[in-house]
Design a protein around this motif. Structure first.
Motif, PDB file in Angstrom:
ATOM      1  N   GLN A  39      52.408  71.964 -18.336  1.00 54.06           N
ATOM      2  CA  GLN A  39      53.179  73.002 -17.659  1.00 54.06           C
ATOM      3  C   GLN A  39      52.209  74.039 -17.103  1.00 54.06           C
ATOM      4  O   GLN A  39      51.555  74.736 -17.869  1.00 54.06           O
ATOM      5  N   PRO A  40      52.070  74.128 -15.792  1.00 59.62           N
ATOM      6  CA  PRO A  40      51.160  75.120 -15.216  1.00 59.62           C
ATOM      7  C   PRO A  40      51.651  76.548 -15.478  1.00 59.62           C
ATOM      8  O   PRO A  40      52.677  76.956 -14.935  1.00 59.62           O
ATOM      9  N   ASN A  41      50.961  77.250 -16.335  1.00 55.51           N
ATOM     10  CA  ASN A  41      51.244  78.668 -16.578  1.00 55.51           C
ATOM     11  C   ASN A  41      49.956  79.354 -17.003  1.00 55.51           C
ATOM     12  O   ASN A  41      48.999  78.708 -17.395  1.00 55.51           O
ATOM     13  N   LYS A  42      49.920  80.647 -16.852  1.00 52.22           N
ATOM     14  CA  LYS A  42      48.706  81.430 -17.115  1.00 52.22           C
ATOM     15  C   LYS A  42      47.529  80.847 -16.338  1.00 52.22           C
ATOM     16  O   LYS A  42      46.431  80.686 -16.853  1.00 52.22           O
ATOM     17  N   ILE A  43      47.787  80.523 -15.084  1.00 53.77           N
ATOM     18  CA  ILE A  43      46.788  79.893 -14.228  1.00 53.77           C
ATOM     19  C   ILE A  43      45.824  80.943 -13.694  1.00 53.77           C
ATOM     20  O   ILE A  43      46.246  81.947 -13.120  1.00 53.77           O
ATOM     21  N   LEU A  44      44.553  80.697 -13.871  1.00 55.77           N
ATOM     22  CA  LEU A  44      43.530  81.605 -13.356  1.00 55.77           C
ATOM     23  C   LEU A  44      43.243  81.286 -11.886  1.00 55.77           C
ATOM     24  O   LEU A  44      43.307  80.127 -11.476  1.00 55.77           O
ATOM     25  N   SER A  45      42.890  82.308 -11.138  1.00 58.86           N
ATOM     26  CA  SER A  45      42.426  82.104  -9.767  1.00 58.86           C
ATOM     27  C   SER A  45      40.978  81.622  -9.824  1.00 58.86           C
ATOM     28  O   SER A  45      40.329  81.684 -10.870  1.00 58.86           O
ATOM     29  N   LYS A  46      40.442  81.188  -8.690  1.00 59.44           N
ATOM     30  CA  LYS A  46      39.050  80.734  -8.680  1.00 59.44           C
ATOM     31  C   LYS A  46      38.086  81.874  -8.998  1.00 59.44           C
ATOM     32  O   LYS A  46      37.074  81.671  -9.661  1.00 59.44           O
ATOM     33  N   LYS A  47      38.414  83.094  -8.576  1.00 64.42           N
ATOM     34  CA  LYS A  47      37.553  84.247  -8.885  1.00 64.42           C
ATOM     35  C   LYS A  47      37.577  84.556 -10.378  1.00 64.42           C
ATOM     36  O   LYS A  47      36.539  84.845 -10.978  1.00 64.42           O
ATOM     37  N   GLU A  48      38.770  84.486 -10.986  1.00 63.32           N
ATOM     38  CA  GLU A  48      38.883  84.722 -12.429  1.00 63.32           C
ATOM     39  C   GLU A  48      38.137  83.636 -13.206  1.00 63.32           C
ATOM     40  O   GLU A  48      37.475  83.922 -14.206  1.00 63.32           O
ATOM     41  N   MET A  83      35.445  71.673  -7.506  1.00 59.19           N
ATOM     42  CA  MET A  83      36.441  72.687  -7.161  1.00 59.19           C
ATOM     43  C   MET A  83      35.724  73.968  -6.743  1.00 59.19           C
ATOM     44  O   MET A  83      34.728  74.360  -7.361  1.00 59.19           O
ATOM     45  N   ASP A  84      36.244  74.621  -5.726  1.00 57.95           N
ATOM     46  CA  ASP A  84      35.674  75.859  -5.197  1.00 57.95           C
ATOM     47  C   ASP A  84      35.856  77.006  -6.189  1.00 57.95           C
ATOM     48  O   ASP A  84      36.931  77.193  -6.740  1.00 57.95           O
ATOM     49  N   LEU A  85      34.782  77.774  -6.401  1.00 58.23           N
ATOM     50  CA  LEU A  85      34.836  78.977  -7.241  1.00 58.23           C
ATOM     51  C   LEU A  85      34.453  80.233  -6.456  1.00 58.23           C
ATOM     52  O   LEU A  85      34.272  81.279  -7.052  1.00 58.23           O
ATOM     53  N   ASN A  87      31.864  82.073  -3.230  1.00 51.48           N
ATOM     54  CA  ASN A  87      30.438  82.383  -3.102  1.00 51.48           C
ATOM     55  C   ASN A  87      29.545  81.144  -3.236  1.00 51.48           C
ATOM     56  O   ASN A  87      28.509  81.189  -3.885  1.00 51.48           O
ATOM     57  N   ASP A  88      29.945  80.027  -2.651  1.00 55.10           N
ATOM     58  CA  ASP A  88      29.192  78.776  -2.717  1.00 55.10           C
ATOM     59  C   ASP A  88      29.019  78.228  -4.127  1.00 55.10           C
ATOM     60  O   ASP A  88      28.165  77.384  -4.374  1.00 55.10           O
ATOM     61  N   GLU A  89      29.816  78.712  -5.067  1.00 54.88           N
ATOM     62  CA  GLU A  89      29.803  78.196  -6.441  1.00 54.88           C
ATOM     63  C   GLU A  89      30.922  77.161  -6.575  1.00 54.88           C
ATOM     64  O   GLU A  89      31.982  77.298  -5.967  1.00 54.88           O
ATOM     65  N   THR A  90      30.674  76.123  -7.366  1.00 51.76           N
ATOM     66  CA  THR A  90      31.691  75.113  -7.619  1.00 51.76           C
ATOM     67  C   THR A  90      31.757  74.789  -9.107  1.00 51.76           C
ATOM     68  O   THR A  90      30.821  75.082  -9.860  1.00 51.76           O
ATOM     69  N   SER A  91      32.846  74.180  -9.495  1.00 51.01           N
ATOM     70  CA  SER A  91      33.017  73.650 -10.843  1.00 51.01           C
ATOM     71  C   SER A  91      33.057  72.127 -10.714  1.00 51.01           C
ATOM     72  O   SER A  91      33.782  71.589  -9.872  1.00 51.01           O
ATOM     73  N   PHE A  92      32.264  71.444 -11.520  1.00 52.78           N
ATOM     74  CA  PHE A  92      32.208  69.984 -11.498  1.00 52.78           C
ATOM     75  C   PHE A  92      33.229  69.460 -12.506  1.00 52.78           C
ATOM     76  O   PHE A  92      33.084  69.669 -13.707  1.00 52.78           O
ATOM     77  N   VAL A  93      34.264  68.789 -12.016  1.00 47.92           N
ATOM     78  CA  VAL A  93      35.386  68.354 -12.841  1.00 47.92           C
ATOM     79  C   VAL A  93      35.315  66.846 -13.060  1.00 47.92           C
ATOM     80  O   VAL A  93      35.307  66.067 -12.109  1.00 47.92           O
ATOM     81  N   LYS A  94      35.259  66.461 -14.337  1.00 49.48           N
ATOM     82  CA  LYS A  94      35.390  65.054 -14.729  1.00 49.48           C
ATOM     83  C   LYS A  94      36.738  64.929 -15.440  1.00 49.48           C
ATOM     84  O   LYS A  94      37.342  65.925 -15.821  1.00 49.48           O
ATOM     85  N   PHE A  95      37.167  63.688 -15.673  1.00 51.72           N
ATOM     86  CA  PHE A  95      38.477  63.463 -16.242  1.00 51.72           C
ATOM     87  C   PHE A  95      38.367  62.891 -17.648  1.00 51.72           C
ATOM     88  O   PHE A  95      37.592  61.956 -17.887  1.00 51.72           O
ATOM     89  N   LYS A  96      39.130  63.494 -18.555  1.00 55.55           N
ATOM     90  CA  LYS A  96      39.043  63.205 -19.981  1.00 55.55           C
ATOM     91  C   LYS A  96      39.048  61.702 -20.263  1.00 55.55           C
ATOM     92  O   LYS A  96      39.936  60.978 -19.823  1.00 55.55           O
ATOM     93  N   ASP A  97      38.044  61.272 -20.998  1.00 56.29           N
ATOM     94  CA  ASP A  97      37.901  59.880 -21.446  1.00 56.29           C
ATOM     95  C   ASP A  97      37.962  58.869 -20.302  1.00 56.29           C
ATOM     96  O   ASP A  97      38.300  57.713 -20.525  1.00 56.29           O
ATOM     97  N   TYR A  98      37.686  59.318 -19.068  1.00 54.81           N
ATOM     98  CA  TYR A  98      37.651  58.419 -17.904  1.00 54.81           C
ATOM     99  C   TYR A  98      38.992  57.693 -17.756  1.00 54.81           C
ATOM    100  O   TYR A  98      39.060  56.562 -17.313  1.00 54.81           O
ATOM    101  N   GLU A  99      40.089  58.379 -18.166  1.00 51.79           N
ATOM    102  CA  GLU A  99      41.412  57.755 -18.225  1.00 51.79           C
ATOM    103  C   GLU A  99      42.156  57.752 -16.898  1.00 51.79           C
ATOM    104  O   GLU A  99      43.125  57.013 -16.739  1.00 51.79           O
TER     105      GLU A  99
END
Length: 162
Positions: A39-48, A83-85, A87-99
């Motif tokens: 359930q998407p809630n308490k979602i942070l923005s990219k700046k947060e 994912m964009d964060l 100021n040219d910063e990104t987050s590298f997202v992998k997926f849990k257990d390659y599922e």
């Protein structure tokens, strides 16, 4: 009567402030789900989210949800995304257990990720592997010579806007 008005004003102001500080729950009707349903809630923005990452040290992990734009996706399987964060910063997202994987053409779409954020040091070999999977040229891959500190994320679930 004046005391009542002052008290009423304070209560209304406090309630309004509390509501403005919390994130509303988002309807998932216009999103495709990949991985675990959440359930998407308490979602942070990219700046947060960037602020959260800047406060982490190697070994720290936080459970969080955040929304941003997908900058790039693994072009072989869809097994990672950046994912964009800001100021040219990104987050590298992998997926849990390659599922699960995301669509290879998800670049540029809005997404909400749910999982664990942490700071990681990625080896040169691993960076070259990701660059190859991301469609980089041989010259660009050969320029990778140093390990890199990255803002990493292990997603249990991802919603991508349709």
């Amino acid at each position: 009567m004046k005391l009542f008005l002052v008290a009423f004003t304070l209560v209304v102001s406090a309630a309004t402030f509390a509501q403005s500080k919390s994130k509303a729950t988002i309807s998932t009707a216009n999103y495709a789900l990949f991985g675990e349903k959440f359930q998407p809630n308490k979602i942070l923005s990219k700046k947060e989210m960037l602020k959260k990452y800047k406060n982490l040290k190697k070994g720290d992990t936080i459970s969080v949800q955040y929304a941003s734009t997908i900058k790039s996706v693994c072009k072989k399987k869809g097994c990672w995304m950046k994912m964009d964060l800001t100021n040219d910063e990104t987050s590298f997202v992998k997926f849990k257990d390659y599922e699960f994987f995301v669509p290879l053409n998800a670049d540029g779409n809005e997404a909400i990720v749910y999982g664990k954020a942490f700071v990681d040091v990625v080896s040169v070999d691993e960076l070259k592997h990701y660059a190859k999977d991301g469609g980089k040229s041989k010259d660009e891959i050969n320029k990778i010579t140093q390990p890199e500190v990255t803002y990493s994320f292990e997603a249990s679930g991802v919603y991508i806007k349709k």
